[in-house]
Design a protein around this motif. Structure first.
Motif, PDB file in Angstrom:
ATOM      1  N   ALA A 135       9.871   3.695   0.820  1.00  0.00           N
ATOM      2  CA  ALA A 135       8.470   3.998  -0.500  1.00  0.00           C
ATOM      3  C   ALA A 135       8.154   5.341  -0.112  1.00  0.00           C
ATOM      4  O   ALA A 135       7.284   6.180  -0.739  1.00  0.00           O
ATOM      5  CB  ALA A 135       7.178   3.000   0.306  1.00  0.00           C
ATOM      6  N   TYR A 136       8.357   5.782   1.308  1.00  0.00           N
ATOM      7  CA  TYR A 136       7.708   7.207   2.193  1.00  0.00           C
ATOM      8  C   TYR A 136       8.202   8.156   0.586  1.00  0.00           C
ATOM      9  O   TYR A 136       7.631   8.800   0.052  1.00  0.00           O
ATOM     10  CB  TYR A 136       8.042   7.261   2.849  1.00  0.00           C
ATOM     11  CG  TYR A 136       8.012   8.732   3.504  1.00  0.00           C
ATOM     12  CD1 TYR A 136       6.785   9.187   3.553  1.00  0.00           C
ATOM     13  CD2 TYR A 136       9.169   9.506   3.871  1.00  0.00           C
ATOM     14  CE1 TYR A 136       6.928  10.689   4.506  1.00  0.00           C
ATOM     15  CE2 TYR A 136       8.541  10.869   4.115  1.00  0.00           C
ATOM     16  CZ  TYR A 136       8.329  11.486   5.049  1.00  0.00           C
ATOM     17  OH  TYR A 136       7.774  12.364   5.422  1.00  0.00           O
ATOM     18  N   LYS A 174       0.504  -0.993   0.173  1.00  0.00           N
ATOM     19  CA  LYS A 174      -0.126   0.077  -0.013  1.00  0.00           C
ATOM     20  C   LYS A 174       1.123   1.100   0.396  1.00  0.00           C
ATOM     21  O   LYS A 174       2.095   1.374   0.557  1.00  0.00           O
ATOM     22  CB  LYS A 174      -0.990   0.034   1.158  1.00  0.00           C
ATOM     23  CG  LYS A 174      -2.167  -0.926   1.139  1.00  0.00           C
ATOM     24  CD  LYS A 174      -2.851  -0.969   2.267  1.00  0.00           C
ATOM     25  CE  LYS A 174      -3.988  -2.433   2.162  1.00  0.00           C
ATOM     26  NZ  LYS A 174      -4.187  -2.254   2.575  1.00  0.00           N
ATOM     27  N   SER A 175       0.387   2.285  -0.553  1.00  0.00           N
ATOM     28  CA  SER A 175       0.871   3.986   0.077  1.00  0.00           C
ATOM     29  C   SER A 175       1.516   3.896   1.472  1.00  0.00           C
ATOM     30  O   SER A 175       1.196   3.628   1.834  1.00  0.00           O
ATOM     31  CB  SER A 175      -0.104   4.683  -0.746  1.00  0.00           C
ATOM     32  OG  SER A 175      -0.019   4.516  -1.800  1.00  0.00           O
ATOM     33  N   GLN A 193       7.692   7.757  -3.163  1.00  0.00           N
ATOM     34  CA  GLN A 193       6.504   7.362  -3.129  1.00  0.00           C
ATOM     35  C   GLN A 193       5.841   6.661  -4.068  1.00  0.00           C
ATOM     36  O   GLN A 193       5.093   6.356  -5.228  1.00  0.00           O
ATOM     37  CB  GLN A 193       5.437   8.783  -4.244  1.00  0.00           C
ATOM     38  CG  GLN A 193       6.384   9.967  -3.196  1.00  0.00           C
ATOM     39  CD  GLN A 193       4.859   9.792  -2.574  1.00  0.00           C
ATOM     40  OE1 GLN A 193       3.476  10.214  -2.467  1.00  0.00           O
ATOM     41  NE2 GLN A 193       5.739   9.136  -1.159  1.00  0.00           N
ATOM     42  N   THR A 194       5.824   5.571  -3.934  1.00  0.00           N
ATOM     43  CA  THR A 194       6.509   3.284  -5.021  1.00  0.00           C
ATOM     44  C   THR A 194       5.264   2.736  -3.143  1.00  0.00           C
ATOM     45  O   THR A 194       5.153   3.304  -2.143  1.00  0.00           O
ATOM     46  CB  THR A 194       7.479   3.114  -5.130  1.00  0.00           C
ATOM     47  OG1 THR A 194       8.420   2.657  -3.707  1.00  0.00           O
ATOM     48  CG2 THR A 194       8.217   3.578  -5.966  1.00  0.00           C
ATOM     49  N   LYS A 195       5.088   1.911  -4.020  1.00  0.00           N
ATOM     50  CA  LYS A 195       3.810   0.839  -3.088  1.00  0.00           C
ATOM     51  C   LYS A 195       5.225   0.116  -1.952  1.00  0.00           C
ATOM     52  O   LYS A 195       6.313   0.719  -2.032  1.00  0.00           O
ATOM     53  CB  LYS A 195       3.457  -0.156  -3.475  1.00  0.00           C
ATOM     54  CG  LYS A 195       2.198   0.154  -4.602  1.00  0.00           C
ATOM     55  CD  LYS A 195       1.544   0.519  -4.056  1.00  0.00           C
ATOM     56  CE  LYS A 195       0.724   0.819  -5.018  1.00  0.00           C
ATOM     57  NZ  LYS A 195      -0.476   1.971  -4.223  1.00  0.00           N
ATOM     58  N   LYS A 245       1.585   6.987   3.719  1.00  0.00           N
ATOM     59  CA  LYS A 245       1.515   8.409   3.507  1.00  0.00           C
ATOM     60  C   LYS A 245       2.137   9.356   4.101  1.00  0.00           C
ATOM     61  O   LYS A 245       2.699  10.778   4.202  1.00  0.00           O
ATOM     62  CB  LYS A 245       0.360   8.694   4.171  1.00  0.00           C
ATOM     63  CG  LYS A 245      -0.508   8.207   2.535  1.00  0.00           C
ATOM     64  CD  LYS A 245      -2.143   8.227   3.048  1.00  0.00           C
ATOM     65  CE  LYS A 245      -2.982   7.474   2.342  1.00  0.00           C
ATOM     66  NZ  LYS A 245      -2.955   6.888   1.472  1.00  0.00           N
TER      67      LYS A 245
END
Length: 187
Positions: free
Chosen positions: A84-85, A43-44, A88-90, A46
């Protein structure tokens, strides 16, 4: 909450009241229950999280389904799936509460605004990132050069409160040993 965050930042950079008000405006505070996920694999991502109270565990599940504990994060520590942060990847890892936890959340957009708007915060985050990188390298070197007993002793020396707060099964996994081996080491 505000006092804990300010004290944490001011260990590295001093802030005026106006500067701290600017910093504070970029964070949100959230509470999570034990076993809840802040980040789930796939998941993303955030936010990056500053732990106000509680305890988190960052885990990676390999293709065979084996869980690898990357890190723990307790009060006054930061945690996220940083790749990921920032990219901006999963998420490739999951971040789960081991205790009821309260965190300050910082979105990537607010992180960038904070760094652009206050050079002191850019310096703060650079110091935190460097410290995290050093700790990661030390952990890797520990796995490459130390036996189980030495890794356990290093953990006790660096993070004595974790021994009391983390279940033995999870500590064993973090150290790369069986639960039985950890029991022998802890005697």
């Amino acid at each position: 909450m505000e006092q804990k965050l300010r004290e944490h930042i001011e260990k590295i950079v001093p802030l005026t009241d106006d500067e701290f008000a600017f910093v504070r405006a970029h964070f949100t505070v959230k509470s999570y229950k034990k076993r809840e996920y802040l980040i789930q694999e796939g998941k993303s991502v955030k936010d990056a999280y500053f732990v106000l109270s509680g305890l988190l565990m960052l885990v990676y599940n390999d293709e065979s389904g084996k869980q690898h504990i990357v890190s723990f994060a307790m009060e006054d520590w930061w945690e996220s799936d940083y790749q990921a942060y920032h990219m901006q990847t999963k998420a490739t890892m999951s971040l789960q509460c081991l205790e009821d936890t309260e965190v300050c959340c910082l979105s990537l957009e607010n992180y960038r605004k904070l760094c652009a708007g206050l050079q002191k915060m850019e310096h703060f985050f650079l110091r935190k990132a460097n410290g995290g990188h050093i700790a990661s390298q030390q952990r890797i070197l520990s796995f490459l050069t130390s036996n189980a007993t030495e890794r356990y002793q290093q953990l006790i020396k660096r993070y004595p409160s974790l021994i009391q707060r983390v279940p033995k099964t999870l500590l064993a996994s973090y150290l790369g040993v069986s639960r039985e081996t950890l029991s022998r080491l802890a005697r």
